[in-house]
Design an enzyme around this catalytic site. Structure first.
Site, PDB file in Angstrom:
ATOM      1  N   LYS A 102    -182.656   9.648 -14.567  1.00 42.57           N
ATOM      2  CA  LYS A 102    -182.262   8.248 -14.763  1.00 42.57           C
ATOM      3  C   LYS A 102    -183.062   7.057 -14.200  1.00 42.57           C
ATOM      4  O   LYS A 102    -183.441   5.877 -14.733  1.00 42.57           O
ATOM      5  CB  LYS A 102    -180.963   7.754 -15.226  1.00 42.57           C
ATOM      6  CG  LYS A 102    -180.147   8.540 -16.123  1.00 42.57           C
ATOM      7  CD  LYS A 102    -178.714   8.231 -16.353  1.00 42.57           C
ATOM      8  CE  LYS A 102    -177.612   9.427 -16.760  1.00 42.57           C
ATOM      9  NZ  LYS A 102    -177.868   9.256 -18.212  1.00 42.57           N
ATOM     10  N   GLU A 119    -175.120   0.207 -12.354  1.00 40.94           N
ATOM     11  CA  GLU A 119    -175.540  -0.755 -13.382  1.00 40.94           C
ATOM     12  C   GLU A 119    -174.372  -1.770 -13.576  1.00 40.94           C
ATOM     13  O   GLU A 119    -173.380  -1.272 -13.367  1.00 40.94           O
ATOM     14  CB  GLU A 119    -175.510   0.246 -14.712  1.00 40.94           C
ATOM     15  CG  GLU A 119    -177.095   0.976 -15.105  1.00 40.94           C
ATOM     16  CD  GLU A 119    -177.097   1.759 -16.288  1.00 40.94           C
ATOM     17  OE1 GLU A 119    -176.131   1.632 -17.000  1.00 40.94           O
ATOM     18  OE2 GLU A 119    -178.113   2.303 -16.257  1.00 40.94           O
ATOM     19  N   HIS A 153    -167.139   8.975 -23.105  1.00 42.21           N
ATOM     20  CA  HIS A 153    -168.758   8.922 -22.852  1.00 42.21           C
ATOM     21  C   HIS A 153    -169.369   9.904 -23.946  1.00 42.21           C
ATOM     22  O   HIS A 153    -170.479  10.159 -23.586  1.00 42.21           O
ATOM     23  CB  HIS A 153    -169.168   8.611 -21.484  1.00 42.21           C
ATOM     24  CG  HIS A 153    -168.580   7.853 -20.693  1.00 42.21           C
ATOM     25  ND1 HIS A 153    -168.559   6.384 -20.993  1.00 42.21           N
ATOM     26  CD2 HIS A 153    -167.875   7.757 -19.455  1.00 42.21           C
ATOM     27  CE1 HIS A 153    -167.896   5.800 -19.858  1.00 42.21           C
ATOM     28  NE2 HIS A 153    -167.675   6.680 -19.159  1.00 42.21           N
ATOM     29  N   ARG A 181    -185.621  14.923 -27.185  1.00 45.58           N
ATOM     30  CA  ARG A 181    -185.440  16.174 -28.095  1.00 45.58           C
ATOM     31  C   ARG A 181    -184.898  15.679 -29.446  1.00 45.58           C
ATOM     32  O   ARG A 181    -184.655  14.541 -29.658  1.00 45.58           O
ATOM     33  CB  ARG A 181    -184.453  17.122 -27.472  1.00 45.58           C
ATOM     34  CG  ARG A 181    -183.292  16.371 -27.123  1.00 45.58           C
ATOM     35  CD  ARG A 181    -182.074  17.113 -26.549  1.00 45.58           C
ATOM     36  NE  ARG A 181    -181.169  16.434 -25.831  1.00 45.58           N
ATOM     37  CZ  ARG A 181    -180.202  15.729 -26.313  1.00 45.58           C
ATOM     38  NH1 ARG A 181    -180.104  15.692 -27.694  1.00 45.58           N
ATOM     39  NH2 ARG A 181    -179.225  15.236 -25.653  1.00 45.58           N
TER      40      ARG A 181
HETATM   41  P1  ADP Z   1    -174.944  10.530 -20.125  1.00 45.69           P
HETATM   42  O1  ADP Z   1    -176.256  10.945 -19.823  1.00 45.69           O
HETATM   43  O2  ADP Z   1    -174.191  11.155 -19.067  1.00 45.69           O
HETATM   44  O3  ADP Z   1    -174.390  10.664 -21.436  1.00 45.69           O
HETATM   45  P2  ADP Z   1    -175.541   7.768 -20.483  1.00 45.69           P
HETATM   46  O4  ADP Z   1    -176.434   6.941 -19.748  1.00 45.69           O
HETATM   47  O5  ADP Z   1    -175.989   8.207 -21.821  1.00 45.69           O
HETATM   48  O6  ADP Z   1    -174.887   8.876 -19.788  1.00 45.69           O
HETATM   49  O7  ADP Z   1    -174.190   6.804 -21.125  1.00 45.69           O
HETATM   50  C1  ADP Z   1    -173.281   7.450 -21.800  1.00 45.69           C
HETATM   51  C2  ADP Z   1    -172.463   6.408 -22.350  1.00 45.69           C
HETATM   52  O8  ADP Z   1    -171.722   5.715 -21.284  1.00 45.69           O
HETATM   53  C3  ADP Z   1    -173.123   5.561 -23.270  1.00 45.69           C
HETATM   54  O9  ADP Z   1    -173.135   5.818 -24.681  1.00 45.69           O
HETATM   55  C4  ADP Z   1    -171.937   4.207 -23.190  1.00 45.69           C
HETATM   56  O10 ADP Z   1    -170.887   4.500 -23.917  1.00 45.69           O
HETATM   57  C5  ADP Z   1    -171.580   4.345 -21.507  1.00 45.69           C
HETATM   58  N1  ADP Z   1    -172.426   3.568 -20.656  1.00 45.69           N
HETATM   59  C6  ADP Z   1    -173.330   3.796 -20.068  1.00 45.69           C
HETATM   60  N2  ADP Z   1    -174.028   2.843 -19.506  1.00 45.69           N
HETATM   61  C7  ADP Z   1    -173.406   1.661 -19.561  1.00 45.69           C
HETATM   62  C8  ADP Z   1    -173.217   0.443 -19.339  1.00 45.69           C
HETATM   63  N3  ADP Z   1    -174.057   0.053 -18.127  1.00 45.69           N
HETATM   64  N4  ADP Z   1    -172.148  -0.519 -19.523  1.00 45.69           N
HETATM   65  C9  ADP Z   1    -171.113  -0.007 -20.490  1.00 45.69           C
HETATM   66  N5  ADP Z   1    -171.005   1.231 -20.970  1.00 45.69           N
HETATM   67  C10 ADP Z   1    -171.998   2.029 -20.429  1.00 45.69           C
END
Ligand code: ADP
Length: 657
Positions: A116, A200, A235, A297
């Site tokens: 990331k 973040e 999540h 993917r």
């Molecule tokens: P992973 O790869 O572990 O699934 P992601 O970065 O895709 O993690 O984030 C998963 C979820 O977490 C997102 O779909 C959202 O719901 C929440 N999320 C991620 N980043 C943020 C953020 N900066 N602020 C609020 N919610 C977030």
């Protein structure tokens, strides 16, 4: 185009890929583990190769075994599906090295987007908006705390190697930072062998909006619009839709352009998803979305995009992998209507959504449902095993408008019949009926916020109990008929196959437990009530003037009743708990329903007290003990052990005092 495609996956995605490959006249090769010998994906493939033991690490994650199977099967290409090896750059390289086409992006693009922090840095350079925060190398706790303060609370700590929401912690205030950081690092280390994190800004009213992209490796890349995946639990996506509710067309264009820029920045080829987080506190706005990550993917939720574009994304993947250019330009991508997808899981919403395993005793869907697609990974009779993701399948509804698509899904889910493992079916149907969801008032906190309304902890209502009582009576009647058919008594009233109509039972209560809770089933129907059970377990009943359609599955003890999207197991309580009142007024103990006398405890001339067991009856492999409803002296016993009796038949006559 290729001739033979090996699908390096299982379950619904393997079945789904095989469907398209078959339509394109490719020969399909499945792989399977010990646990999947009889799995659905194996049954639908042209041929199947065994690749190892049940745990994924000993089968579906064994790249060399899969490549070996592909070579032996004469495959030219491998489709990795999603999960397992789909984002494994080394596997993509190993395929190419073995002379096999990997149906996915180049290994370099997978690597570039794999972590990331590096992906965010790359996106920043490409001019794609990224979530504000810190994604550098310095991992000292004090420094990260400083960065969190600078970013502004609340913040989110994320594992750079993260996936599946692991190693992620929301922190509300500086005092909680150190503890949350340590926890996130530990979790990330355990899950990914990499404890590094990034910080973040926690976006408020977050909506997860992602863009489906496609690139052909010949310089062309397009965006296939967005999907809204805000309905999440921990999540993890549960319900997805396309397009995103309330998406302004200008923002759609801006997000599409950002996603295409992201794909081009890593020399992308094939299907990919660029995930953004949007701040929806002020509605969706072009200046309030930020890049989170790219999934290199096909995604679980790709069918909603297929529904609104009318395209087959697996076909596109195969064509692009075979070297063909993209079939459409950006302006030619349709956007037609609205689609919603739910993920149907074998899990128990009433028990913290714990995965549930076991055989699917029933898995039926309503026939002739227009605008509904099912991508199932299992069939009725299949086992949901503990080894893999407990997804049963996905159901996708498409309609001209959002509310119509939701309505279609709600109807469909309520009419589905699933028994065996616990599932989230009723939970999904509740979401489809929730006013706030229908109104489009969604963000990633929706499910948590409305959990009480979505997960019903209520037991069966009086209607369900009346239906269960009717089913119980009918099953016992049917059981008797089966016995009588064998003993050829064609003129018995129970040889008719139309179930019961109000008959001999005057009153009676059968004690059962329903999903662990004690319930009483009323055994005396009202005039006009009826119930018939077809050979396939289909229940057609009229109760209190209402026609009901349900299904039942007979168990060793008791039965499962499936009605209105809920499956409930009714198990007879201890036989001695069963308190069936005979016709006390007339001085006789009568059979509450047809059955077989298995034990006569009453003796003529004996004085008995109220509640004394008199007769043990059996039907449907269940025993019921009939008790004396009042103190009295037994005049005579009119039945013998082994005798079949009809409902209302007098069994024991009391002396009239
Ligand atoms: P992973 O790869 O572990 O699934 P992601 O970065 O895709 O993690 O984030 C998963 C979820 O977490 C997102 O779909 C959202 O719901 C929440 N999320 C991620 N980043 C943020 C953020 N900066 N602020 C609020 N919610 C977030």
């Amino acid at each position: 185009m290729f001739r033979t495609l090996l699908i390096a996956n299982r379950g619904e995605i393997a079945v789904r890929i095989i469907r398209t490959a078959r339509a394109m006249s490719l020969k399909t090769v499945a792989v399977y583990s010990d646990a999947d010998r009889d799995a659905y994906h194996v049954a639908v493939a042209d041929e199947a190769w065994h690749i190892g033991a049940a745990p994924a690490g000993e089968s579906y994650l064994r790249g060399e075994a899969i490549i070996d199977a592909a070579l032996r099967a004469g495959a030219d290409a491998i489709h990795p599906g999603y999960g397992f090896l789909s984002e494994n750059a080394a596997f993509a390289e190993a395929c190419e090295k073995a002379g096999l086409v990997f149906v996915g992006p180049p290994a370099g693009a997978i690597r570039a987007m794999g972590l990331k922090d590096a992906a965010k840095a790359l996106m920043e350079k490409a001019g794609v908006p990224v979530v504000p925060g810190y994604h550098g190398d310095n991992q000292e706790a004090a420094f990260l705390a400083e960065m969190a303060a600078k970013t502004g609370y609340p913040v989110l700590i994320k594992a750079v190697a993260g996936g599946g929401g692991k190693g992620m912690r929301k922190v509300e205030a500086p005092a909680d930072f150190a503890g949350a950081l340590a926890a996130a690092q530990r979790e990330a280390m355990a899950a990914f062998g990499d404890g590094r994190v990034l910080i973040e800004k926690y976006v408020s009213s977050p909506r997860h909006v992602e863009i489906q992209v496609f690139a052909d490796g010949q310089g062309h890349a397009v965006a296939l619009h967005e999907r809204d995946c805000s309905l999440q639990r921990r999540h993890q996506k549960v319900i997805e839709e396309a397009p995103a509710p309330g998406m302004p067309s200008g923002m759609r264009r801006a997000m599409g352009e950002a996603a295409v820029a992201a794909a081009k920045a890593v020399g992308y080829r094939g299907a990919g998803t660029v995930e953004f987080i949007a701040d929806s506190s002020d509605g969706l706005r072009s200046d309030a979305f930020w890049f989170m990550e790219m999934n290199t993917r096909l995604q679980v939720e790709h069918p909603v995009t297929e529904a609104i574009t009318g395209l087959d994304l697996v076909e596109w993947q195969l064509r692009v992998a075979a070297g063909e250019p993209l079939p459409l330009t950006q302006d030619q991508i349709p956007l037609d209507g609205h689609a919603v997808e739910v993920r149907l899981y074998a899990e128990d919403p009433q028990n913290s959504f714990l995965p549930s395993t076991g055989r699917l005793l029933r898995l039926r869907a309503p026939a002739h449902a227009s605008g509904v697609r099912m991508d199932m990974g299992v069939r009725e009779g299949d086992e949901v095993s503990m080894f893999y993701d407990p997804m049963i399948g996905k159901i996708i509804a498409h309609a001209p408008a959002r509310e119509q698509a939701i309505g279609r899904l709600r109807h469909f889910l309520s009419a589905m019949e699933i028994a065996g493992p616990k599932t989230n079916l009723a939970f999904l149907a509740q979401v489809m009926g929730h006013d706030a969801f229908i109104a489009g008032e969604i963000d990633t906190g929706f499910i948590e916020r409305h959990m009480d309304a979505l997960v019903s902890r209520a037991g069966p209502d009086s209607g369900a109990l009346a239906l269960a009582g009717a089913v119980y009576r009918t099953l016992r009647g049917n059981e008797l008929r089966a016995v009588q058919a064998e003993t050829a008594e064609p003129h018995s009233p129970w040889s008719a196959n139309d179930g019961w109509v109000l008959g001999g039972v005057r009153s009676g209560i059968a004690k059962f437990s329903c999903d662990g809770e004690p319930v009483s089933l009323e055994l005396a129907p009202e005039s006009g009530d009826s119930c018939a059970i077809g050979p396939d377990g289909e229940v057609r009943a009229v109760i209190g003037g209402t026609s009901l359609h349900a299904a039942c599955v007979v168990r060793e003890r008791g039965f499962i009743l499936i009605h209105g999207g809920a499956a409930r197991e009714f198990t007879p309580a201890d036989p001695l708990d069963v308190d069936v009142a005979g016709d006390a007024g007339g001085g006789a103990l009568k059979a509450p329903m047809p059955g077989k006398i298995i034990q006569v405890l009453a003796q003529a001339g004996a004085q008995v007290a109220r509640g004394a067991p008199l007769i043990v009856m059996e039907a449907m492999k269940m025993e019921q003990t009939l008790l004396a409803v009042a103190d009295g002296r037994i005049g005579s016993v009119t039945v013998v052990e082994g005798e079949q009796v009809g409902a209302g038949q007098a069994l024991v006559l009391f002396e009239i005092p």
